[in-house]
Scaffold this motif. Structure first.
Motif, short mmCIF file in Angstrom:
data_model
loop_
_atom_site.label_atom_id
_atom_site.label_comp_id
_atom_site.label_asym_id
_atom_site.label_seq_id
_atom_site.Cartn_x
_atom_site.Cartn_y
_atom_site.Cartn_z
N LEU A 173 -1.17 2.25 -5.17
CA LEU A 173 -2.30 3.14 -5.40
C LEU A 173 -3.29 3.01 -4.24
O LEU A 173 -3.65 1.90 -3.84
CB LEU A 173 -2.99 2.77 -6.72
CG LEU A 173 -4.15 3.66 -7.14
CD1 LEU A 173 -3.66 5.09 -7.38
CD2 LEU A 173 -4.81 3.11 -8.40
N GLY A 174 -3.69 4.12 -3.67
CA GLY A 174 -4.61 4.12 -2.53
C GLY A 174 -3.92 4.18 -1.18
O GLY A 174 -4.58 4.28 -0.15
N SER A 175 -2.60 4.15 -1.15
CA SER A 175 -1.85 4.21 0.10
C SER A 175 -2.06 5.57 0.77
O SER A 175 -2.05 6.61 0.10
CB SER A 175 -0.36 4.02 -0.18
OG SER A 175 0.40 4.35 0.97
N PRO A 176 -2.23 5.60 2.10
CA PRO A 176 -2.35 6.88 2.80
C PRO A 176 -1.06 7.70 2.79
O PRO A 176 -1.06 8.88 3.15
CB PRO A 176 -2.74 6.48 4.23
CG PRO A 176 -2.19 5.10 4.39
CD PRO A 176 -2.30 4.46 3.03
N PRO A 225 0.33 1.25 5.84
CA PRO A 225 0.94 2.12 4.83
C PRO A 225 0.69 1.62 3.40
O PRO A 225 0.89 2.36 2.45
CB PRO A 225 2.42 2.10 5.17
CG PRO A 225 2.62 0.86 5.96
CD PRO A 225 1.33 0.57 6.65
N GLN A 226 0.26 0.38 3.26
CA GLN A 226 0.00 -0.22 1.96
C GLN A 226 1.24 -0.19 1.06
O GLN A 226 1.25 0.41 0.00
CB GLN A 226 -1.21 0.44 1.29
CG GLN A 226 -2.48 0.28 2.08
CD GLN A 226 -3.66 0.92 1.42
OE1 GLN A 226 -3.74 1.00 0.20
NE2 GLN A 226 -4.60 1.39 2.22
N PHE A 227 2.27 -0.87 1.53
CA PHE A 227 3.49 -1.03 0.73
C PHE A 227 3.26 -2.12 -0.31
O PHE A 227 2.46 -3.03 -0.11
CB PHE A 227 4.66 -1.42 1.62
CG PHE A 227 5.09 -0.37 2.59
CD1 PHE A 227 5.39 0.92 2.17
CD2 PHE A 227 5.21 -0.66 3.94
CE1 PHE A 227 5.80 1.89 3.07
CE2 PHE A 227 5.63 0.29 4.85
CZ PHE A 227 5.92 1.57 4.42
N ASN A 228 4.00 -2.06 -1.38
CA ASN A 228 3.87 -3.05 -2.45
C ASN A 228 4.24 -4.46 -1.99
O ASN A 228 3.54 -5.41 -2.30
CB ASN A 228 4.73 -2.65 -3.65
CG ASN A 228 4.50 -3.54 -4.85
OD1 ASN A 228 3.37 -3.69 -5.30
ND2 ASN A 228 5.56 -4.15 -5.35
N ILE A 275 7.91 4.76 10.81
CA ILE A 275 7.88 3.81 11.90
C ILE A 275 6.67 2.93 11.66
O ILE A 275 5.55 3.40 11.78
CB ILE A 275 7.73 4.52 13.25
CG1 ILE A 275 8.86 5.52 13.44
CG2 ILE A 275 7.66 3.51 14.37
CD1 ILE A 275 8.66 6.44 14.60
N TYR A 276 6.90 1.73 11.25
CA TYR A 276 5.76 0.85 11.05
C TYR A 276 6.22 -0.58 11.09
O TYR A 276 7.25 -0.92 10.51
CB TYR A 276 5.01 1.12 9.75
CG TYR A 276 3.62 0.55 9.81
CD1 TYR A 276 2.61 1.26 10.42
CD2 TYR A 276 3.36 -0.72 9.35
CE1 TYR A 276 1.35 0.72 10.54
CE2 TYR A 276 2.11 -1.27 9.47
CZ TYR A 276 1.10 -0.55 10.06
OH TYR A 276 -0.13 -1.09 10.19
#
Length: 109
Positions: free
Chosen positions: A66-69, A52-55, A1-2
Motif C-alpha cells: 500500500l502506497g507503492s508508486p 518501488p516499495q516491494f513487500n 528495472i530496479y
C-alpha cells in the motif's frame, strides 16, 4: 528495472542498433546523475529514482505494498487481465500496476 545500484542501466552503442529506437515504457528506473542526461529521452511514463516499495525484495517478494508508486501506474494493455498469479482471486484493475503483481492487501500490512 530496479536494484540497489545507481547504474543499473548502462548504454552502449552498436553499429546496427540506433540508440534513438530504445524506449523504456512504464518502468521503475534508478538513475545516477552520470546517466540521467543520456537515459531521460528514452523513458516513457517511468518512475525515476523512487523506491518501488516491494513487500520483501530480499526474499523475492515483489508484490507492491500500500502506497507503492507502482499502483495504477502501468500501461493499459486490455489483453492482460490477470497478474502473474493468474487466478481470478487477483484480477487486474482498470489501471494496471507496474510489475508482475497487481496490488492486493497483504495480510501483515
Amino acid at each position: 528495472i530496479y536494484g540497489e545500484r545507481d547504474d543499473e542501466i548502462v548504454l552502449d552503442t552498436f553499429p546496427d542498433f540506433p540508440l534513438s529506437s530504445l524506449v523504456f515504457d512504464h518502468c521503475v528506473v534508478p538513475l545516477s546523475e552520470d546517466y540521467d542526461f543520456a537515459l531521460r529521452p528514452h523513458l516513457l511514463d517511468c518512475i525515476v529514482n523512487e523506491s518501488p516499495q516491494f513487500n520483501g525484495p530480499y526474499v523475492r517478494d515483489y508484490r507492491p505494498v500500500l502506497g507503492s508508486p507502482l499502483i495504477n501506474a502501468g500501461k493499459d494493455i486490455p489483453e492482460i487481465i490477470f497478474d502473474i498469479r493468474g487466478t481470478l482471486e487477483f484480477p487486474r484493475t482498470d489501471t494496471l500496476d507496474i510489475g508482475a503483481y497487481e496490488y492486493s492487501v497483504i495480510e501483515d500490512e
